[in-house]
Design an enzyme around this catalytic site. Structure first.
Site, PDB file in Angstrom:
ATOM      1  N   LYS A  11      11.289 -17.056  15.214  1.00 50.49           N
ATOM      2  CA  LYS A  11       9.954 -16.457  15.323  1.00 50.49           C
ATOM      3  C   LYS A  11       8.978 -17.528  15.844  1.00 50.49           C
ATOM      4  O   LYS A  11       9.379 -18.367  16.636  1.00 50.49           O
ATOM      5  CB  LYS A  11       9.535 -15.848  13.984  1.00 50.49           C
ATOM      6  CG  LYS A  11      10.618 -14.888  13.447  1.00 50.49           C
ATOM      7  CD  LYS A  11      10.194 -14.046  12.304  1.00 50.49           C
ATOM      8  CE  LYS A  11      11.369 -13.134  11.899  1.00 50.49           C
ATOM      9  NZ  LYS A  11      11.033 -12.211  10.834  1.00 50.49           N
ATOM     10  N   GLU A 166      17.694  -3.983  11.346  1.00 55.39           N
ATOM     11  CA  GLU A 166      16.775  -4.723  10.477  1.00 55.39           C
ATOM     12  C   GLU A 166      15.784  -3.758   9.828  1.00 55.39           C
ATOM     13  O   GLU A 166      14.770  -3.396  10.448  1.00 55.39           O
ATOM     14  CB  GLU A 166      15.977  -5.751  11.290  1.00 55.39           C
ATOM     15  CG  GLU A 166      16.815  -6.807  11.972  1.00 55.39           C
ATOM     16  CD  GLU A 166      16.018  -8.091  12.203  1.00 55.39           C
ATOM     17  OE1 GLU A 166      16.518  -9.142  11.808  1.00 55.39           O
ATOM     18  OE2 GLU A 166      14.903  -8.034  12.748  1.00 55.39           O
TER      19      GLU A 166
HETATM   20  P1  13P Z   1      14.037 -12.890   7.467  1.00 51.72           P
HETATM   21  O1  13P Z   1      15.458 -13.363   7.515  1.00 51.72           O
HETATM   22  O2  13P Z   1      13.045 -14.007   7.323  1.00 51.72           O
HETATM   23  O3  13P Z   1      13.861 -11.774   6.469  1.00 51.72           O
HETATM   24  O4  13P Z   1      13.716 -12.254   8.906  1.00 51.72           O
HETATM   25  C1  13P Z   1      14.587 -11.309   9.413  1.00 51.72           C
HETATM   26  C2  13P Z   1      14.266 -11.096  10.838  1.00 51.72           C
HETATM   27  O5  13P Z   1      13.271 -10.472  11.183  1.00 51.72           O
HETATM   28  C3  13P Z   1      15.171 -11.672  11.842  1.00 51.72           C
HETATM   29  O6  13P Z   1      14.878 -11.184  13.112  1.00 51.72           O
END
Ligand code: 13P
Length: 249
Positions: A11, A166
């Site tokens: 991210k 997700e």
């Molecule tokens: P997290 O693993 O921090 O929950 O994030 C998941 C995600 O959005 C991966 O693209």
């Protein structure tokens, strides 16, 4: 027969210097290569990661791109710019992009097709929000997202596709989906791919789970018959935790 794939999604984290440091540490330890491994980093760190991880079994991915090859699109990055760097994967349609940057099923489809046209492997994200989950609309929603994303792909392309399931309520919340619930939706997604293409494509497409995956729960997902790996945010940010994920997988 499907090789599992673990992808880190950083991210909007890490400067170029921090990315270089991460690569140095990861390089000095040694994943055993039984799963495909990818780090999806901000654009500014892609070059340094490709350079630092050359000849090392960790591929580099972007987190977004535009579908056009070039043009007057201020602030955008094209597929060819990514492949020219040595980037091999690209996340398409992450829920954060759909929510904060107005991405739609239509732009997701354009980007998915553009990725294949440039020999990038797309990791297409789908998933329901809490309200949809609680009102029993998960499968209907996810089916629509998948069908729209794969429109116009050839079977050969679809076989190489990676889908990341997700659930939005599980992202960054520490509230992961149970492995059984994730398996249920992911096997349904595989069935959706079969409807869109055929059984052979469905048997080859890789489908990841994402949402609060950690070193201590990744194995429970990997044990499920239809779950082919994970897309991991928070737990991919330190080299130690990233390598623990690979060991747990
Ligand atoms: P997290 O693993 O921090 O929950 O994030 C998941 C995600 O959005 C991966 O693209």
């Amino acid at each position: 027969q499907r090789t599992p794939i673990i992808a880190g999604n950083w991210k909007m984290h890490k400067t170029t210097d921090e990315a270089r440091e991460f690569a140095h540490v990861v390089r000095s330890l040694s994943p055993d290569g039984k799963v495909d491994t990818v780090i999806c980093a901000p654009f500014t760190s892609l070059n340094v990661l490709v350079q630092e991880l050359q000849e090392y079994p960790v591929a580099v991915g972007a987190q977004n791109m535009h579908w056009e090859e070039s043009g007057a699109y201020t602030g955008e990055i094209s597929p060819g710019m990514l492949t020219n760097l040595g980037v091999q994967y690209v996340i398409i349609g992450h829920s954060e992009r759909r929510e904060y940057f107005a991405e739609t099923d239509e732009t997701v489809n354009k980007k998915t097709k553009a990725a294949f046209a440039h020999t990038l492997i797309p990791i297409v994200c789908v998933g329901e929000n809490l309200e949809q989950r609680e009102s029993g609309k998960t499968k209907e929603w996810v089916r629509e997202q998948v069908l729209r994303a794969v429109e116009g792909l050839s079977s050969e392309q679809a076989k190489q596709l990676i889908i990341a399931y997700e659930p939005i309520w599980a992202i960054g919340t520490g509230k992961s989906s149970s492995a059984e619930d994730a398996q249920d939706v992911i096997s349904f997604i595989r069935g959706t791919v079969e409807d869109a293409f055929d059984a052979q494509v469905a048997a080859q497409v890789r489908i990841q789970y994402g949402g609060s995956v950690k070193p201590d729960n990744i194995a429970t997902y990997m044990e499920q018959p239809d779950i082919d790996g994970a897309l991991v945010g928070g737990a991919s940010l330190t080299p130690e935790s990233f390598l623990q994920l690979l060991e747990g997988a």
